[in-house]
Scaffold this motif. Structure first.
Motif, PDB file in Angstrom:
ATOM      1  N   LEU A   1       7.445  18.666   6.417  1.00 14.43           N
ATOM      2  CA  LEU A   1       5.988  18.636   6.472  1.00 14.43           C
ATOM      3  C   LEU A   1       5.436  20.040   6.266  1.00 14.43           C
TER       4      LEU A   1
ATOM      5  N   THR B   1      -3.084  20.146  11.273  1.00 14.36           N
ATOM      6  CA  THR B   1      -2.319  18.977  10.874  1.00 14.36           C
ATOM      7  C   THR B   1      -1.250  19.387   9.865  1.00 14.36           C
ATOM      8  N   TRP B   2      -0.310  18.471   9.659  1.00 15.06           N
ATOM      9  CA  TRP B   2       0.792  18.702   8.721  1.00 15.06           C
ATOM     10  C   TRP B   2       0.919  17.475   7.830  1.00 15.06           C
ATOM     11  N   SER B   3       1.298  17.663   6.561  1.00 15.28           N
ATOM     12  CA  SER B   3       1.458  16.555   5.622  1.00 15.28           C
ATOM     13  C   SER B   3       2.913  16.414   5.211  1.00 15.28           C
ATOM     14  N   GLY B   4       3.414  15.167   5.211  1.00 19.21           N
ATOM     15  CA  GLY B   4       4.790  14.896   4.803  1.00 19.21           C
ATOM     16  C   GLY B   4       4.991  15.123   3.322  1.00 19.21           C
TER      17      GLY B   4
ATOM     18  N   LEU C   1       2.209  10.490  13.593  1.00 21.54           N
ATOM     19  CA  LEU C   1       2.573  10.675  12.197  1.00 21.54           C
ATOM     20  C   LEU C   1       2.348   9.364  11.456  1.00 21.54           C
TER      21      LEU C   1
ATOM     22  N   LEU D   1       2.724  13.167  19.407  1.00 27.51           N
ATOM     23  CA  LEU D   1       2.483  13.389  17.990  1.00 27.51           C
ATOM     24  C   LEU D   1       2.187  12.049  17.324  1.00 27.51           C
TER      25      LEU D   1
ATOM     26  N   PHE E   1       7.526   9.210   4.836  1.00 31.22           N
ATOM     27  CA  PHE E   1       6.327   9.879   5.351  1.00 31.22           C
ATOM     28  C   PHE E   1       5.649  10.796   4.321  1.00 31.22           C
TER      29      PHE E   1
ATOM     30  N   GLU F   1       1.834  11.297   4.374  1.00 36.98           N
ATOM     31  CA  GLU F   1       1.303  10.920   5.693  1.00 36.98           C
ATOM     32  C   GLU F   1       1.004  12.187   6.504  1.00 36.98           C
TER      33      GLU F   1
ATOM     34  N   LEU G   1       0.622  14.337  10.042  1.00 39.11           N
ATOM     35  CA  LEU G   1       1.048  14.521  11.426  1.00 39.11           C
ATOM     36  C   LEU G   1      -0.075  15.207  12.195  1.00 39.11           C
TER      37      LEU G   1
END
Length: 461
Positions: A397, A404-407, A432, A430, A412, A415, A417
């Motif tokens: 991610l 936020t974090w992106s997969g 996700l 968390l 994922f 998606e 997080l």
């Protein structure tokens, strides 16, 4: 000019030479040249020839056929990175009136546009492009063979459309764009749409006798973006290094990663052996190794470029015969020889220059239901999610800059997080893509969808 060969051990160099010598002799090709790249540098090149005296070398041009498609894909992705188009755009938006306008740009890059494999009319690779002066002459009255987006069907005509698209958006000829935007920045001064001396001549070798027949050399006209280019082992080694390590002057790292990500729904019988197709790149899992690259075949010439992603080793193989060695397999063997004989030495471990308290709040062990996962902060400042045992969904991610974090891959991919905190600022759980991860399995009071049984964990009694 010959590149110094001290980059590899003598035994490795001999094994590489032996492999290409076997390919040239047993498959009866007039000549064969090859190069190996490791760590972004060309560390070996070799050649074999049926002619007496000095033969072709790493600076001799050969026609590279469908490796041309990878270059065309780079031009398209450059347009996307500049915001001039979106891969989800239908072709009709930018290039109307083709009869194939329902296909998206991504469909054409991944060969899922439903288009015919070949141009209408006589065999386009052995006839002059002047026979096909318009796109309608290439596509014919019924350009589609399959529903758009439903299956992989390799299409030369699809890349003809991508070349026309690039020219329409840029207002510059395809070959000139490649020279300006790819060849010159990468130093590929011996790659061109027309042959430059010294170049190899194309031959057909008789299947049942040691005899040869010259193959005609044609300019492909509108079909150029599918297979026109000429190049050298040395120049393609530079391109392989670019595909492995990137160059921001040409294409972003994210776009290169996207190119080598499987994009096509592929029937097993069409791409066997764990193969798939990304955006202008063929992808294969062979002997536990992820390989990306492209092959090329036109009358008189065969070409292969293969990159072992994790090994950071690439190989190029070029020959001048219509049918002969499986050059992509030879290139894969060259990668294997180097990677097995001289495994990649990892970079020294170094701590991150700065780690925030918020980052450390995220790492460690988490549970999705009763499945244990680890979340790690990697050296490239990504989060890596992976199961602690057995199989399970995993991803890396990237931080979005807003907490936020992106997969980036797998289930994922894309998606988000999100970190959900308690009033005191500590992390509660968390989220996700609606998957809730808690510090303990089904922790009482945690925000587990459906709730947690108040009685808590118990035995059978």
């Amino acid at each position: 000019m010959t590149t110094p060969q001290q980059g590899l051990l003598p035994a490795t160099r001999r094994a590489l030479l032996h492999r290409i010598a076997v390919a040239q002799a047993e498959e009866r090709t007039p000549s064969l040249v090859a190069a190996v790249v490791r760590g972004g540098e060309r560390v070996w090149n070799g050649g074999r020839s049926s002619s007496d005296g000095p033969g072709p070398d790493e600076n001799t041009q050969y026609r590279i056929g469908s490796i041309t498609k990878t270059f065309t894909a780079v031009l398209v992705l450059r347009l996307r990175d500049e915001g001039l188009l979106d891969l989800g755009d239908r072709l009709e938006k930018h290039l109307p009136g083709t009869g194939a306008g329902e296909a998206t740009i991504a469909d054409l890059l991944a060969h899922t546009g439903g288009l015919a494999a070949e141009s209408t009319g006589p065999w386009w690779e052995r006839t002059a492009g002047s026979l096909r002066p318009n796109l309608s002459d290439v596509l014919g009255e019924h350009p589609l063979r399959h529903p758009v987006g439903r299956r992989f069907h390799y299409s030369n005509t699809g890349y003809t459309l991508l070349g026309a698209l690039v020219e329409e958006v840029r207002g510059v000829a395809w070959a000139e764009l490649l020279r300006r935007e790819v060849f010159e920045p990468l130093g590929m001064l011996r790659t061109s749409a027309r042959p430059l001396p010294p170049h190899a001549d194309g031959w057909a070798v008789h299947p049942w006798a040691d005899a040869m027949l010259p193959e005609p050399t044609q300019d492909y006209g509108l079909m150029e973006p599918a297979g026109q280019l000429w190049s050298t082992a040395a120049d393609l080694a530079l391109f392989a290094a670019f595909l492995a390590r990137g160059d921001g002057r040409v294409l972003s790292d994210d776009s290169l990663r996207e190119m080598r990500t499987p994009a096509a729904p592929t029937p097993a019988e069409d791409l066997p052996d764990g193969s798939s197709y990304g955006l202008g790149l063929q992808i294969q899992h062979r002997d536990g190794r992820l390989l990306v690259g492209h092959g090329g075949s036109v009358p008189g010439f065969l070409a292969g470029l293969t990159l072992g992603v994790e090994d950071d080793v690439a190989a190029v193989v070029l020959t001048n015969c219509t049918s002969g060695p499986a050059v992509s397999e030879v290139a894969a063997d060259l990668v294997r020889i180097v990677a097995d004989a001289e495994p990649r030495v990892p970079e020294p471990w170094r701590p991150l220059p700065d780690v925030g308290v918020g980052d450390l709040d995220l790492v460690g062990q988490w549970y999705w239901g009763t499945k244990a996962f680890a979340l790690r902060l990697t050296a490239d400042r990504l989060l890596a999610l992976e199961p602690l045992s057995g199989s399970g969904r995993r991803t890396r991610l990237r931080a979005n800059g807003d907490g936020t974090w992106s997969g980036l891959e797998g289930y994922f991919a894309g998606e988000v997080l999100r970190t959900v905190r308690r009033p005191d600022g500590s992390v509660d759980h968390l989220d996700l893509g609606t998957f809730v991860f808690t510090r303990r399995p089904y922790e009482e009071g945690a925000a587990v969808p459906g709730g947690v049984e108040p009685g808590g964990w118990r035995g059978l009694g």
